[in-house]
Structure formats: C-alpha cells, structure tokens
Design an enzyme around this catalytic site. Structure first.
Site, PDB file in Angstrom:
ATOM      1  N   ARG A  47       0.870  -1.179   0.000  1.00  0.00           N
ATOM      2  CA  ARG A  47       0.000   0.000   0.000  1.00  0.00           C
ATOM      3  C   ARG A  47       0.902   1.223   0.000  1.00  0.00           C
ATOM      4  NH1 ARG A  47      -1.802   3.576   3.839  1.00  0.00           N
ATOM      5  NH2 ARG A  47      -3.837   4.562   3.444  1.00  0.00           N
ATOM      6  N   SER A 118     -12.773  -3.227   1.402  1.00  0.00           N
ATOM      7  CA  SER A 118     -12.935  -2.541   2.681  1.00  0.00           C
ATOM      8  C   SER A 118     -14.418  -2.392   3.003  1.00  0.00           C
ATOM      9  CB  SER A 118     -12.297  -1.149   2.635  1.00  0.00           C
ATOM     10  OG  SER A 118     -10.908  -1.243   2.417  1.00  0.00           O
ATOM     11  N   LYS A 147      -3.628   5.596   8.407  1.00  0.00           N
ATOM     12  CA  LYS A 147      -4.504   5.678   7.239  1.00  0.00           C
ATOM     13  C   LYS A 147      -5.384   6.905   7.376  1.00  0.00           C
ATOM     14  CE  LYS A 147      -6.331   1.869   5.093  1.00  0.00           C
ATOM     15  NZ  LYS A 147      -7.544   2.571   4.831  1.00  0.00           N
TER      16      LYS A 147
END
Length: 226
Positions: A47, A118, A147
């Site tokens: 990520r 998600s 995040k």
C-alpha cells in the site's frame, strides 16, 4: 483457483506496508517486510500512498515483495492499483469503497486472483459478500494515524455486527489502530486476523512484533486464554 480457507489461515497477521511507512525508502521497506515475514506475517499488502517512487520503481518494489512473500509461504496483495496487481501477477488485490467496483475488478483480474474489499458498515459488508469478495477488511477498529482515509472507529463491536450479518464463511480481517494489546479483542469479536501497519513497521523489532501478534492469533484460534 482461489482457496478461501488458505486465505483465512494466512491472514491471521496481515501486514500492510509502503515506503511512506519507512522513510520513503524502498530498501528499508524490504528490510521490514522480510523481518515481518520471518516473524510469521502470513499476508503482505503493498500500500504505497503518496509515493516518491516512479511507476517502474514501484513495480520493482512490488515484485521483490511478492518474491519475499512467496519465499515465506505468504500471500501477496496489492492495494487499490489493479493494473499493478495484474502486472505483478499478485495473489490478490484490495479495493476500498471509493475505488473500482468489485465486478469491474473481477472482470479485469480473472478468477484466480483474490479480491479484498474494505467495509465499515453491515451494508457495505453484505454488498461485498454478494459481489463475490474473497475477504473484507473491516474498520477502523480504533483511531489510527497510519490511514488518513480510515474513517471513524467502529470498534470490535462494529466488527461483531458485521460478522453476524455475513455469517462465518467470509474471511474478515480487522484493521485500524490495532496493537498487541488490543488485537485479542478484535479476534474475539469475529475477525479471522488483524491487519496492521505501524504495530510492525514502527516496532523496534518488526520480526518480534509480528511473532507476538501471531502468538495472539494462534492462542485465539486454539481457544486458549488470551
């Protein structure tokens, strides 16, 4: 073909990382990745947000992460970037609610690649399940600085509601602010695993951090006191 039970087993400790978590150094990222894998992380996700890498450099980083993941019998995911996941022949791709629609992702990646989605609500989880998601990342469990798009924490109670809604067949990993101290509560609420960033990447020993998280997961799976 996709093996859901292998995925469920391997996502006990699900390590999410990019260069932004490692001083924007690809070399340091790979050092931490290997330590985490040595410690027992079973799923690895690239990520790379706000990256300073070129597309070619990011692809090289992803290829090396995939090589390391497979060396340690782990599963390799790419976050959001479907094209990169295809180019790398990743084991899986993970998409958020604001990313490409699940059915479009499946049309692009084919039937062999895992798709994670998600979900922060029961409705999102049910939609992901109905759309054929192989797993869902549920959160945020707790407040997190790792995040920026994590949303308001729903806590283990929120995850428990999602688990009840989707039943036991869909693998669930909790994400967001998870530490060694609170991981057991996430697992007890119905998660098959815990996804972490800073709990491993910022640890003095990423290998030891991954190992200790893995011990919590294994104790929970074996029904032992946490």
């Amino acid at each position: 073909m996709r093996n859901t039970e292998r995925l469920r087993d391997k996502m006990g400790v699900y390590f999410v990382i990019g260069t932004q978590d490692c001083g924007y150094s690809a070399a340091r990222t790979l050092e931490i990745v290997e330590q985490a894998l040595k410690g027992g992380a079973g799923t690895l996700q690239l990520r790379d947000k706000g990256s300073k890498l070129t597309r070619e450099e990011k692809a090289r980083l992803g290829a090396e992460m995939k090589r390391l993941a497979h060396q340690y019998q782990a599963i390799f995911f790419v976050n959001d970037d479907v094209d990169l996941a295809i180019d790398l022949q990743a084991d899986g791709v993970h998409v958020g609610q604001d990313d490409m629609h699940l059915k479009d992702v499946r049309a692009l990646v084919g039937e062999s690649m895992y798709i994670g989605v998600s979900a922060g609500t029961v409705e999102e989880a049910r939609e992901a399940m109905a759309g054929g998601a192989d797993c869902i990342g549920v959160g945020a469990m707790y407040a997190t600085a790792s995040k920026a798009d994590a949303g308001e924490p729903i806590g283990p109670a929120g995850l428990g509601q999602i688990r009840e809604a989707v039943g036991g067949s869909l693998p669930i990993v909790g994400i967001g602010g998870i530490t060694l101290e609170n991981a057991a509560a996430v697992l007890a609420a119905g998660a098959d695993g815990v996804a972490v960033i800073s709990a491993i990447s910022k640890a003095a020993s990423p290998e030891q951090a991954a190992r200790e998280l893995n011990e919590v997961v294994n104790r929970t799976r074996n029904g032992q006191p946490r």
